[in-house]
Design a protein around this motif. Structure first.
Motif, PDB file in Angstrom:
ATOM      1  N   ASP A  18      33.651  14.301  45.506  1.00  0.00           N
ATOM      2  CA  ASP A  18      33.570  15.753  46.002  1.00  0.00           C
ATOM      3  C   ASP A  18      34.755  15.974  47.074  1.00  0.00           C
ATOM      4  OD1 ASP A  18      32.611  14.598  48.418  1.00  0.00           O
ATOM      5  OD2 ASP A  18      30.727  14.951  47.998  1.00  0.00           O
ATOM      6  N   HIS A  19      35.627  15.242  47.330  1.00  0.00           N
ATOM      7  CA  HIS A  19      36.847  15.301  48.218  1.00  0.00           C
ATOM      8  C   HIS A  19      36.556  15.605  49.835  1.00  0.00           C
ATOM      9  CE1 HIS A  19      39.210  15.500  44.622  1.00  0.00           C
ATOM     10  NE2 HIS A  19      38.354  16.506  43.889  1.00  0.00           N
ATOM     11  N   ALA A  20      35.297  15.270  49.822  1.00  0.00           N
ATOM     12  CA  ALA A  20      34.814  15.318  51.661  1.00  0.00           C
ATOM     13  C   ALA A  20      35.291  13.945  52.219  1.00  0.00           C
ATOM     14  CB  ALA A  20      33.292  15.131  51.534  1.00  0.00           C
ATOM     15  N   PRO A  21      35.573  14.150  53.601  1.00  0.00           N
ATOM     16  CA  PRO A  21      35.970  13.126  54.512  1.00  0.00           C
ATOM     17  C   PRO A  21      34.949  11.851  54.633  1.00  0.00           C
ATOM     18  CG  PRO A  21      35.707  15.129  55.732  1.00  0.00           C
ATOM     19  CD  PRO A  21      35.230  15.255  54.317  1.00  0.00           C
ATOM     20  N   LEU A  22      35.727  10.627  54.747  1.00  0.00           N
ATOM     21  CA  LEU A  22      34.807   9.326  54.769  1.00  0.00           C
ATOM     22  C   LEU A  22      34.528   8.992  56.126  1.00  0.00           C
ATOM     23  CD1 LEU A  22      36.955   7.819  51.584  1.00  0.00           C
ATOM     24  CD2 LEU A  22      34.603   8.726  51.533  1.00  0.00           C
ATOM     25  N   ARG A  23      33.639   8.060  56.413  1.00  0.00           N
ATOM     26  CA  ARG A  23      33.283   7.288  57.671  1.00  0.00           C
ATOM     27  C   ARG A  23      33.228   6.059  57.188  1.00  0.00           C
ATOM     28  NH1 ARG A  23      28.060   9.659  56.970  1.00  0.00           N
ATOM     29  NH2 ARG A  23      26.590   7.632  56.726  1.00  0.00           N
ATOM     30  N   ALA A  32      29.364  -2.356  58.555  1.00  0.00           N
ATOM     31  CA  ALA A  32      29.286  -2.316  56.756  1.00  0.00           C
ATOM     32  C   ALA A  32      30.740  -2.296  56.561  1.00  0.00           C
ATOM     33  CB  ALA A  32      28.363  -1.657  56.037  1.00  0.00           C
ATOM     34  N   ASP A  33      31.205  -3.074  55.364  1.00  0.00           N
ATOM     35  CA  ASP A  33      32.591  -3.121  54.815  1.00  0.00           C
ATOM     36  C   ASP A  33      32.504  -1.945  53.591  1.00  0.00           C
ATOM     37  OD1 ASP A  33      33.727  -4.796  56.499  1.00  0.00           O
ATOM     38  OD2 ASP A  33      33.252  -6.675  55.198  1.00  0.00           O
ATOM     39  N   VAL A  34      32.210  -0.752  54.133  1.00  0.00           N
ATOM     40  CA  VAL A  34      32.201   0.376  53.063  1.00  0.00           C
ATOM     41  C   VAL A  34      33.010   1.648  53.824  1.00  0.00           C
ATOM     42  CG1 VAL A  34      30.306  -0.754  51.839  1.00  0.00           C
ATOM     43  CG2 VAL A  34      29.822   1.019  53.654  1.00  0.00           C
ATOM     44  N   LEU A  35      33.144   2.538  52.919  1.00  0.00           N
ATOM     45  CA  LEU A  35      33.777   3.838  53.548  1.00  0.00           C
ATOM     46  C   LEU A  35      32.516   4.759  52.790  1.00  0.00           C
ATOM     47  CD1 LEU A  35      37.621   4.075  53.197  1.00  0.00           C
ATOM     48  CD2 LEU A  35      36.147   3.592  55.232  1.00  0.00           C
ATOM     49  N   THR A  36      31.840   5.487  53.627  1.00  0.00           N
ATOM     50  CA  THR A  36      30.719   6.370  53.098  1.00  0.00           C
ATOM     51  C   THR A  36      31.092   8.075  53.132  1.00  0.00           C
ATOM     52  OG1 THR A  36      29.262   4.848  54.034  1.00  0.00           O
ATOM     53  CG2 THR A  36      28.518   7.113  53.400  1.00  0.00           C
ATOM     54  N   CYS A  37      30.841   8.626  52.097  1.00  0.00           N
ATOM     55  CA  CYS A  37      31.212   9.973  51.806  1.00  0.00           C
ATOM     56  C   CYS A  37      30.267  10.788  52.941  1.00  0.00           C
ATOM     57  CB  CYS A  37      30.983  10.455  50.444  1.00  0.00           C
ATOM     58  SG  CYS A  37      31.373  12.192  50.362  1.00  0.00           S
ATOM     59  N   GLY A  41      27.173  10.903  50.267  1.00  0.00           N
ATOM     60  CA  GLY A  41      26.627   9.495  50.451  1.00  0.00           C
ATOM     61  C   GLY A  41      27.029   8.305  49.947  1.00  0.00           C
ATOM     62  N   LEU A  42      27.921   8.567  48.748  1.00  0.00           N
ATOM     63  CA  LEU A  42      28.438   7.471  47.936  1.00  0.00           C
ATOM     64  C   LEU A  42      29.235   6.445  49.010  1.00  0.00           C
ATOM     65  CD1 LEU A  42      29.625   9.145  44.656  1.00  0.00           C
ATOM     66  CD2 LEU A  42      27.900   7.653  44.860  1.00  0.00           C
ATOM     67  N   ARG A  43      28.990   5.309  48.751  1.00  0.00           N
ATOM     68  CA  ARG A  43      29.645   4.242  49.546  1.00  0.00           C
ATOM     69  C   ARG A  43      30.789   3.520  48.681  1.00  0.00           C
ATOM     70  NH1 ARG A  43      24.741   0.636  50.477  1.00  0.00           N
ATOM     71  NH2 ARG A  43      24.245   1.563  48.697  1.00  0.00           N
ATOM     72  N   GLY A  49      40.409  -5.484  53.048  1.00  0.00           N
ATOM     73  CA  GLY A  49      40.928  -4.395  53.861  1.00  0.00           C
ATOM     74  C   GLY A  49      41.323  -3.150  52.931  1.00  0.00           C
ATOM     75  N   ILE A  50      41.331  -3.210  51.904  1.00  0.00           N
ATOM     76  CA  ILE A  50      41.718  -2.169  50.965  1.00  0.00           C
ATOM     77  C   ILE A  50      40.525  -1.559  50.464  1.00  0.00           C
ATOM     78  CG2 ILE A  50      42.917  -1.648  48.747  1.00  0.00           C
ATOM     79  CD1 ILE A  50      44.473  -4.421  49.198  1.00  0.00           C
ATOM     80  N   PRO A  51      40.428  -0.051  50.700  1.00  0.00           N
ATOM     81  CA  PRO A  51      39.570   0.636  50.097  1.00  0.00           C
ATOM     82  C   PRO A  51      39.437   0.779  48.468  1.00  0.00           C
ATOM     83  CG  PRO A  51      40.673   1.916  51.825  1.00  0.00           C
ATOM     84  CD  PRO A  51      41.395   0.648  51.420  1.00  0.00           C
ATOM     85  N   VAL A  52      38.425   0.652  48.109  1.00  0.00           N
ATOM     86  CA  VAL A  52      38.298   0.943  46.432  1.00  0.00           C
ATOM     87  C   VAL A  52      37.980   2.263  46.153  1.00  0.00           C
ATOM     88  CG1 VAL A  52      37.521  -0.057  44.522  1.00  0.00           C
ATOM     89  CG2 VAL A  52      38.014  -1.864  46.262  1.00  0.00           C
TER      90      VAL A  52
END
Length: 70
Positions: A18-23, A32-37, A41-43, A49-52
């Motif tokens: 949905d093109h929203a920023p990630l945290r 946690a080793d994730v980026l969350t929308c 809320g998708l993780r 070190g590379i975001p998937v």
């Protein structure tokens, strides 16, 4: 270990759904080793070190007060 990405990179990364920023991290685990929308809320996992940032690889949003985790 908490995700450590350059601030400029974090400014341009966005959720592919949905093109929203990630945290970095999650509400329940900021390290946690994730980026969350910030919208859906998708993780998205961060591997070596590379975001998937693939929607097919995303983990579902966390349950609000469920306590059940993946």
């Amino acid at each position: 270990m908490a995700v450590q990405l350059d601030d400029q990179l974090m400014d341009i990364l966005a959720c592919p759904a949905d093109h929203a920023p990630l945290r970095v991290g999650t509400a329940a685990d900021p390290a946690a080793d994730v980026l969350t929308c910030t919208a859906c809320g998708l993780r998205y996992p961060v591997v070596d070190g590379i975001p998937v940032l693939l929607a097919d690889e995303a983990l579902p949003a966390e349950a609000a007060a469920d306590g059940a985790g993946a």
